[in-house]
Scaffold this active site. Structure first.
Site, short mmCIF file in Angstrom:
data_model
loop_
_atom_site.label_atom_id
_atom_site.label_comp_id
_atom_site.label_asym_id
_atom_site.label_seq_id
_atom_site.Cartn_x
_atom_site.Cartn_y
_atom_site.Cartn_z
N THR A 13 0.83 -1.22 0.00
CA THR A 13 0.00 0.00 0.00
C THR A 13 0.86 1.27 0.00
OG1 THR A 13 -1.66 -1.22 1.25
CG2 THR A 13 -1.86 1.18 1.25
N VAL A 14 1.79 1.37 0.96
CA VAL A 14 2.56 2.61 1.08
C VAL A 14 3.63 2.70 -0.01
CG1 VAL A 14 3.94 4.06 2.62
CG2 VAL A 14 2.09 2.67 3.56
N ARG A 45 7.76 -9.75 -2.05
CA ARG A 45 7.81 -11.22 -1.93
C ARG A 45 7.37 -11.89 -3.22
NH1 ARG A 45 5.54 -11.93 3.99
NH2 ARG A 45 4.48 -10.13 3.21
N GLY A 134 0.55 8.66 10.13
CA GLY A 134 0.44 8.70 8.67
C GLY A 134 1.02 9.96 8.07
N GLY A 187 -6.87 -0.95 3.44
CA GLY A 187 -5.40 -0.92 3.63
C GLY A 187 -4.97 -0.15 4.85
N ASP A 201 -0.18 -0.86 18.25
CA ASP A 201 0.29 0.07 17.22
C ASP A 201 0.34 1.50 17.78
OD1 ASP A 201 0.72 0.74 14.23
OD2 ASP A 201 -0.99 2.00 14.79
N LYS A 205 3.66 4.15 18.54
CA LYS A 205 3.74 5.56 18.12
C LYS A 205 3.89 6.48 19.34
CE LYS A 205 0.91 4.43 14.10
NZ LYS A 205 -0.47 4.25 13.65
N GLY A 302 -3.23 5.06 5.02
CA GLY A 302 -3.63 5.12 3.62
C GLY A 302 -2.41 5.32 2.73
N1 HSE Z 1 -2.69 0.45 11.19
C1 HSE Z 1 -2.24 1.78 11.30
C2 HSE Z 1 -3.44 2.66 11.61
C3 HSE Z 1 -1.60 2.22 10.01
O1 HSE Z 1 -4.57 2.21 11.45
O2 HSE Z 1 -3.25 3.78 12.06
C4 HSE Z 1 -0.86 3.51 10.11
O3 HSE Z 1 0.20 3.45 11.04
#
Ligand code: HSE
Length: 436
Positions: A13-14, A45, A134, A187, A201, A205, A302
């Protein structure tokens, strides 16, 4: 114009978004950084899989080592995610004298201290703007824009998937699993969506943001983490009736006792701007002692939004390519020899207000018993509501907002309340932050 060759590790995606944004905005980006940025190679991959970007002109390989050992490539962009092989590849790339850009928050939170040291030793940059929130340039803001300030606290909605889920639950009453599936299709979600839902996650951060704020080495293991899977539509509704929104918040605060680092569901007054950050959007409030409160808002996940941060890091590196290595902004915004570990406040010692929901028998004296226990533990009540049972014999719901109290006192009070015969279930307890 000078050409700078970039190699991508990962073309999902990124990675695809990065190729697309460079194709779309290449001319302006070149005008900004004074060189032409070319993605010359990318590893994946499965190189036969359809991609979201055009791959003509990009050398595709299943062997990332080919890219990090290519002498023509100056900048490696790691977008594979996960700890290994990403960590080994980055270490090798840095040792090869290549600058590295990554969106890998788990890697930075867990191994950033080691990786930054290796980058410094080899006079190269390890940039990570895309790892947090992001497309929001929060690393830039904290390392450079706020450098005059002593940071008092920060609070952020820093997981787009979790915010998307909470928003859809509130607006559409959608089921948790359906919204998560939608986030995966768009995504946004991590490879293991538990990382989103259980707050891991966001904790990665938050750990990085806390180090940027307070000038301390990364210390992921000290971040307290609670997820959103226990949040019910009932609590979302009751919180709204009291004038609050429930958000999954990461909070880092410097107190007399040390630094708090915590991720958990939180009631926020609905009049705060951050309480109105919905969907996949992220926002971070940073309170500096000179500037006051500042708010950074934007898409937290995104393809092109995250690519925006990746490319900003590439541009920064291009601008520095011929500069002396000691002119680069330090990785965590403080000179490396000035980073200092600070005591971490255990979660039992933090002080917050609380939203409580108790399922009780609908009979005289229950409310008095509850408020007596709270009072005996030094907890004062800000607001109370009682919801009648929906049917005869069912539990009534008592909703309380308390004033600020040290968490261990609240735990003692709740343990006493839960021994009352008239209290039917463990209490629902959500912390409240005024964010002032
Ligand atoms: N899974 C993470 C989110 C992606 O939903 O924020 C961006 O770091």
């Amino acid at each position: 114009m000078k050409v700078v060759k970039v190699g991508l590790l990962g073309l999902g995606t990124v990675g695809g978004g990065t190729v697309n944004v460079l194709a779309k905005n290449g001319a302006d980006i070149s005008r900004r950084c004074g060189c032409e940025i070319i993605v010359s190679s990318a590893s994946a991959r499965d190189i036969t899989r359809p991609r979201i970007c055009e791959t003509d002109g990009i050398q595709l390989t299943t062997t990332p080592e080919d890219i990090i050992n290519d002498p023509d490539i100056q900048i490696i962009v790691e977008l594979m995610g996960g700890e290994e092989p990403a960590k080994s590849l980055i270490l090798k790339a840095l040792s090869n004298g290549k600058h590295v850009v990554t969106a890998n928050k788990a890697l930075i939170a867990n191994h950033g201290n080691e990786l930054f040291a290796v980058a410094e030793k080899h006079n190269v940059t390890l940039a990570y703007e895309a790892a947090i929130a992001g497309g929001i340039p929060i690393v830039k803001a904290m390392r450079e824009g706020l450098s005059a300030n002593s940071i008092e606290w920060l609070a952020g909605i820093i997981n787009g998937t979790g915010n998307f889920i909470l928003t859809e639950m509130r607006d559409k009453g959608s089921a948790f699993a359906d919204v998560l599936k939608e986030a995966q299709e768009l995504g946004y979600a991590e490879a293991d969506p538990e990382y989103d839902v259980e707050g891991i996650d966001a904790a990665h951060k938050l750990c990085i943001l806390a180090s940027l704020a307070f000038g301390m080495p990364l210390d992921f293991k000290s971040v307290y983490t609670e997820g959103i899977s226990t949040i019910t539509p009932l609590d979302v509704t009751y919180a709204e009736e009291l004038g609050y929104r429930i958000k999954h918040l990461g909070v880092a605060r410097k107190t007399d006792k040390g630094v708090e680092m915590r991720v958990h569901p939180t009631l926020i007054p609905e009049k705060r701007l951050i309480a109105n950050v919905d969907g996949v959007m992220n926002a971070v409030v940073v309170k500096g002692n000179a500037v006051g409160s500042t708010l950074y808002y934007g898409p937290g996940a995104g393809a092109e939004a995250t690519a925006s941060a990746v490319i900003a890091d590439i541009v920064d590196i291009c601008r520095q390519l011929d500069a002396p290595s000691d002119s680069a902004v330090p990785a965590l915004g403080f000179a490396t020899d000035q980073l200092k570990a600070l005591p971490i406040v255990p979660i039992e010692e933090i002080i917050t207000a609380y939203y409580l929901r108790l399922s009780v028998e609908d009979k005289p004296g229950v409310m008095a018993a509850i408020t007596t226990i709270l009072g005996n533990n030094g907890i004062s009540i800000e607001a109370v509501q009682q919801k009648e049972p929906e049917q005869h014999g069912a539990s009534a719901q008592v909703i309380l907002l308390t004033n600020s109290v040290v968490e261990k006192s609240m735990l003692i009070a709740l343990a006493q309340i839960e021994t009352l015969d008239s209290v039917n279930q463990p209490a629902i307890r959500i912390r409240v932050e005024s964010l002032q």
